[in-house]
Design an enzyme around this catalytic site. Structure first.
Site, PDB file in Angstrom:
ATOM      1  N   ASP A 300     -50.053 -48.722   6.990  1.00 59.90           N
ATOM      2  CA  ASP A 300     -51.007 -49.146   8.119  1.00 59.90           C
ATOM      3  C   ASP A 300     -52.429 -49.250   7.675  1.00 59.90           C
ATOM      4  O   ASP A 300     -52.820 -48.213   6.687  1.00 59.90           O
ATOM      5  CB  ASP A 300     -50.622 -48.012   9.284  1.00 59.90           C
ATOM      6  CG  ASP A 300     -51.463 -48.769  10.338  1.00 59.90           C
ATOM      7  OD1 ASP A 300     -51.150 -49.914  10.740  1.00 59.90           O
ATOM      8  OD2 ASP A 300     -52.017 -47.964  11.079  1.00 59.90           O
ATOM      9  N   GLU A 347     -50.506 -53.839   5.654  1.00 54.58           N
ATOM     10  CA  GLU A 347     -50.924 -54.103   6.811  1.00 54.58           C
ATOM     11  C   GLU A 347     -52.513 -54.470   6.675  1.00 54.58           C
ATOM     12  O   GLU A 347     -53.357 -53.638   6.577  1.00 54.58           O
ATOM     13  CB  GLU A 347     -50.905 -53.101   7.944  1.00 54.58           C
ATOM     14  CG  GLU A 347     -51.355 -53.404   9.368  1.00 54.58           C
ATOM     15  CD  GLU A 347     -52.637 -53.104   9.694  1.00 54.58           C
ATOM     16  OE1 GLU A 347     -53.181 -54.135  10.021  1.00 54.58           O
ATOM     17  OE2 GLU A 347     -53.028 -52.192   9.700  1.00 54.58           O
ATOM     18  N   ASP A 399     -49.333 -53.301  18.794  1.00 51.19           N
ATOM     19  CA  ASP A 399     -50.690 -53.180  19.385  1.00 51.19           C
ATOM     20  C   ASP A 399     -50.801 -54.242  20.309  1.00 51.19           C
ATOM     21  O   ASP A 399     -51.690 -54.457  21.090  1.00 51.19           O
ATOM     22  CB  ASP A 399     -51.636 -53.278  18.391  1.00 51.19           C
ATOM     23  CG  ASP A 399     -51.953 -51.692  17.805  1.00 51.19           C
ATOM     24  OD1 ASP A 399     -51.210 -50.666  18.352  1.00 51.19           O
ATOM     25  OD2 ASP A 399     -52.203 -51.478  16.519  1.00 51.19           O
TER      26      ASP A 399
END
Length: 501
Positions: A300, A347, A399
């Site tokens: 991430d 990411e 998200d």
């Protein structure tokens, strides 16, 4: 390399009678459905034990597994728990995860199992104790398990209070205070180790089941541990902490797609100079453990390895931050020297500038393409016409809103632009987006389960900057139908993501 398709589904979102999804029989049923749908990748969120807010990205450990994911049914099957225990399950609603009630009940269940193993004299209990001993002594577990069990045991004594509020000499890990604390929590540490052994044992069983069905598991690695975590408490020299143990600067991102004032995460930042001086040993240990747990791992917030947003502790919003240099390729070169091939996904979302793109190219890791970010902008890297082979394409991330909720929230002219790119009339916007994702040149395509199930905004997994109501979605019993599997398989076969003999 072959083209693959997969689904994004956290185990907590599986159905079941225990208030939260787990890694037991219903996870096996999901794997059966995924295999029938022609899918060969299962992406999960971080699996660590969650704290306040229940976010898997703010877990109490980046190494430990969550007790909430342990399957009661498998515990009975393995002889660790009496079958009668499952007859005493409180009635949980079928809807969203009830974290607090699920946590309380599973705690009772796990402690009962531990007593059975600890005190039991039969062959099963003895074998479990021997296997637990081997787990404790395994080199890969020594690197984190002792820190975790001590942290978790002290935290239990402190009624769950954060490590920053413990007795200061213990919070700051003064040797004499730490030795005294260890003597008071010996039995609780044994229980905490048992829970991790049990999680690892069940996870291994689930992963073997996935492998037998030709499915790889893609894990997820938050870039920063939480301030209240075993890793920060045990490695304070590696984080931006002051003499009082509190952060001097914290993590976040500047204003972005999700928030006009940025996102203030609050995690302490790394002292990259100290990490480099130690040969990035902590990161190497972390990535080694992740790649032993999963087949592939998504890291991430990759952009922070090029430069990261540092916000002064106490700032009201992330707008007060500044850019600071990350470790760059030095980190990944050190990893490769120790670990060899790195099956990592970057990411690379948010504010991506040329240094971030340069780092991604140098690393060779696939980046991400998200259809919701690009369907209205032909110049965006997320637009289907601009996808590349070395990438993973998503309809959305955890998200984002669901495809249906997102589309219905657009203005009329925006919906028109989306349909101009996708084709179709919008009545099945989820399947239009799934089709385009699977047709992408990107080697891997991942679809959130909510889009496969045609769900609206109430099924959204997370809303950034909103503190409540996140990470709670669960699918209904019977949602994984033969018809949905057949439809997904047809699209996967047509787009060359399923081998057809």
């Amino acid at each position: 390399m072959s083209r693959t398709a997969g689904v994004l589904l956290h185990p907590t979102s599986l159905p079941g009678p225990y208030g939260i999804g787990d890694i037991g029989p219903r996870a096996i049923r999901f794997l059966d459905w995924a295999a029938s749908a022609g899918l060969s990748v299962w992406q999960v969120l971080p699996l660590g034990p969650t704290g306040l807010g229940n976010s898997p990205y703010s877990a109490l450990s980046v190494f430990a597994g969550s007790p909430l994911l342990i399957s009661p049914e498998w515990m009975v099957e393995e002889g660790l728990l009496d079958a009668e225990t499952l007859e005493e399950v409180p009635e949980f609603p079928e809807g969203p995860v009830d974290y607090e009630r699920a946590r309380m009940w599973k705690e009772r269940m796990l402690r009962a199992a531990w007593e059975n193993v600890r005190r039991g004299g039969d062959a099963g209990a003895r074998a479990a104790r021997e296997d637990l001993k081997a787990f404790l002594e395994a080199p890969g577990n020594r690197a984190w398990l002792a820190d975790w069990t001590l942290y978790a045991a002290i935290k239990d004594r402190q009624e769950g209070g954060p490590s920053t509020e413990w007795y200061p000499p213990v919070a700051r890990r003064k040797p004499a205070a730490l030795e005294a604390a260890e003597r008071t929590v010996t039995v609780e540490r044994e229980y905490c180790a048992f829970v991790q052994w049990l999680f690892a044992r069940q996870w291994r069983r689930l992963r073997e089941a996935a492998r037998a069905r030709g499915i790889e598991i893609l894990g997820d690695m938050p870039i920063y541990p939480a301030l209240d975590s075993s890793e920060v408490w045990a490695n304070q020299r590696l984080f931006t902490l002051g003499e009082n143990g509190m952060p001097e600067e914290v993590a976040g991102v500047p204003p972005d797609y999700f928030s006009g004032t940025g996102q203030l995460w609050g995690n302490p930042l790394y002292r990259w100079d100290r990490m480099e001086a130690e040969g990035f040993a902590w990161w190497i240990t972390r990535v080694r453990a992740a790649l032993e747990t999963f087949d592939m791992v998504r890291i991430d917030h990759f952009r922070a390895f090029a430069s990261y947003w540092a916000v002064p502790a106490g700032a009201r919003t992330a707008m007060e931050g500044r850019w600071a240099p990350g470790p760059g390729m030095k980190l990944f070169e050190a990893m490769r020297r120790e670990l060899g091939e790195l099956r990592l996904v970057a990411e690379d979302l948010g504010i991506v500038d040329e240094p971030v793109r340069d780092l991604l190219r140098a690393s060779g890791f696939p980046g991400m393409r998200v259809l919701q970010f690009g369907l209205m902008d032909p110049t965006s890297t997320h637009h289907p016409n601009n996808h590349v082979e070395n990438a993973v394409v998503y309809t959305a991330t955890p998200d984002n809103d669901t495809a249906r909720g997102w589309f219905e929230g657009l203005e009329a002219d925006e919906r028109a632009r989306v349909l101009e790119t996708l084709g179709g009339d919008g009545r099945e916007i989820e399947w239009d987006m799934i089709r385009v994702a699977l047709e992408s040149p990107a080697r891997m395509a991942i679809v959130p389960m909510q889009d496969v199930l045609n769900l609206w905004s109430e099924a959204r997994m997370n809303t950034p900057s909103e503190p409540d109501g996140n990470w709670e979605w669960r699918m209904a019993e019977g949602a994984l139908t033969v018809e949905r599997a057949a439809r997904m398989r047809r699209l996967a076969e047509k787009s060359g993501r399923v081998f057809v003999a």
